[in-house]
Scaffold this motif. Structure first.
Motif, PDB file in Angstrom:
ATOM      1  N   GLY A  46       0.719  -0.978  -0.177  1.00 36.42           N
ATOM      2  CA  GLY A  46      -0.016   0.010  -0.132  1.00 36.42           C
ATOM      3  C   GLY A  46       0.665   1.173  -0.072  1.00 36.42           C
ATOM      4  N   GLU A  47       0.729   2.274   0.776  1.00 37.86           N
ATOM      5  CA  GLU A  47       1.345   3.507   1.113  1.00 37.86           C
ATOM      6  C   GLU A  47       2.495   3.369   2.236  1.00 37.86           C
ATOM      7  OE1 GLU A  47       1.233   5.898  -1.097  1.00 37.86           O
ATOM      8  OE2 GLU A  47      -0.128   4.562  -2.295  1.00 37.86           O
ATOM      9  N   ALA A  94       4.406  -0.041  -8.658  1.00 38.53           N
ATOM     10  CA  ALA A  94       3.654   0.172  -9.907  1.00 38.53           C
ATOM     11  C   ALA A  94       2.876   1.497  -9.745  1.00 38.53           C
ATOM     12  CB  ALA A  94       2.824  -0.957 -10.498  1.00 38.53           C
ATOM     13  N   ALA A  95       2.060   1.582  -8.456  1.00 37.38           N
ATOM     14  CA  ALA A  95       1.256   2.618  -8.292  1.00 37.38           C
ATOM     15  C   ALA A  95       1.961   3.824  -8.045  1.00 37.38           C
ATOM     16  CB  ALA A  95       0.394   2.375  -7.127  1.00 37.38           C
ATOM     17  N   GLN A  96       2.935   3.712  -7.353  1.00 40.00           N
ATOM     18  CA  GLN A  96       3.840   5.051  -7.100  1.00 40.00           C
ATOM     19  C   GLN A  96       4.543   5.352  -8.263  1.00 40.00           C
ATOM     20  OE1 GLN A  96       3.845   6.790  -4.565  1.00 40.00           O
ATOM     21  NE2 GLN A  96       2.564   5.622  -3.384  1.00 40.00           N
ATOM     22  N   ILE A  97       5.110   4.453  -9.193  1.00 47.54           N
ATOM     23  CA  ILE A  97       5.720   5.000 -10.341  1.00 47.54           C
ATOM     24  C   ILE A  97       4.457   5.648 -11.335  1.00 47.54           C
ATOM     25  CG2 ILE A  97       6.876   4.267 -12.770  1.00 47.54           C
ATOM     26  CD1 ILE A  97       8.209   2.276 -10.915  1.00 47.54           C
ATOM     27  N   THR A  98       3.442   5.262 -11.581  1.00 49.19           N
ATOM     28  CA  THR A  98       2.456   5.729 -12.300  1.00 49.19           C
ATOM     29  C   THR A  98       2.111   7.146 -11.687  1.00 49.19           C
ATOM     30  OG1 THR A  98       1.496   3.453 -12.742  1.00 49.19           O
ATOM     31  CG2 THR A  98       0.114   5.508 -13.070  1.00 49.19           C
ATOM     32  N   LYS A  99       1.856   7.466 -10.439  1.00 55.85           N
ATOM     33  CA  LYS A  99       1.835   8.572  -9.729  1.00 55.85           C
ATOM     34  C   LYS A  99       2.846   9.518 -10.134  1.00 55.85           C
ATOM     35  CE  LYS A  99       0.938  10.536  -5.062  1.00 55.85           C
ATOM     36  NZ  LYS A  99       0.790  10.026  -3.837  1.00 55.85           N
ATOM     37  N   GLN A 130      -0.758  -0.656 -18.769  1.00 56.99           N
ATOM     38  CA  GLN A 130      -2.268  -0.358 -18.732  1.00 56.99           C
ATOM     39  C   GLN A 130      -2.398   0.864 -18.083  1.00 56.99           C
ATOM     40  OE1 GLN A 130      -4.463  -2.580 -19.702  1.00 56.99           O
ATOM     41  NE2 GLN A 130      -2.777  -3.823 -20.808  1.00 56.99           N
ATOM     42  N   LYS A 131      -1.549   1.396 -17.085  1.00 57.73           N
ATOM     43  CA  LYS A 131      -1.922   2.802 -16.394  1.00 57.73           C
ATOM     44  C   LYS A 131      -1.363   3.904 -16.947  1.00 57.73           C
ATOM     45  CE  LYS A 131      -4.589   0.435 -13.663  1.00 57.73           C
ATOM     46  NZ  LYS A 131      -6.059   0.661 -13.102  1.00 57.73           N
ATOM     47  N   LEU A 132      -0.298   3.962 -17.516  1.00 60.00           N
ATOM     48  CA  LEU A 132       0.511   4.788 -18.132  1.00 60.00           C
ATOM     49  C   LEU A 132      -0.103   5.550 -19.336  1.00 60.00           C
ATOM     50  CD1 LEU A 132       4.230   4.004 -17.707  1.00 60.00           C
ATOM     51  CD2 LEU A 132       2.909   5.499 -16.338  1.00 60.00           C
TER      52      LEU A 132
END
Length: 140
Positions: A46-47, A94-99, A130-132
């Motif tokens: 998570g965070e 992955a979430a943090q790189i996307t952010k 998928q996210k970028l």
């Protein structure tokens, strides 16, 4: 031809090829006259980083961040393109790189890989693809 205005390299400063990855990404950024950013995500759930979960000590977390910033600053010295900023984050990689990519308005995100990270890389690559909202390049 200038294809990219902003390039983000997500790099692990402990990786044996980190210096070469910084140089390769720096050459790409230089070729495109792009703003060049380095980012590192301390793996976690998570965070919250694993360091915080295990130790529950803010001092240890701060010391780890200082260590990472020093490592990344040292790596940045090898880049043919000046690094505009270095970013640190904790949690889901992955979430943090996307952010971070959204934050710096990256038009190209570069990640490194090794043979030992194939399963992890496939998950990361798939998620980022998928996210970028930009191009993704995987380098060795």
């Amino acid at each position: 031809m200038r294809l990219y205005k902003s390039v983000l390299l997500a790099v692990n400063p402990d990786h044996p090829q980190a210096k070469q990855q910084v140089v390769k990404a720096g050459v790409i950024a230089s070729h495109h006259q792009a703003d060049y950013f380095l980012g590192y995500v301390e793996p976690g759930v998570g965070e919250v980083s694993f360091l915080d979960i295990e130790l529950q000590l803010e001092e240890a977390h701060n010391a780890q961040q200082q260590k990472r910033m020093k490592q990344l600053s040292g790596l940045a010295q090898h880049s043919p393109q000046p690094v505009r900023a270095i970013h640190l984050a904790d949690g889901d990689i992955a979430a943090q790189i996307t952010k971070l990519a959204h934050q710096v308005k990256a038009e190209l995100v570069i990640i490194g890989r090794t043979r030992h990270e194939i399963l992890w890389l496939n998950d990361l690559h798939h998620h980022l693809a998928q996210k970028l909202d930009c191009d993704l390049l995987v380098i060795r």
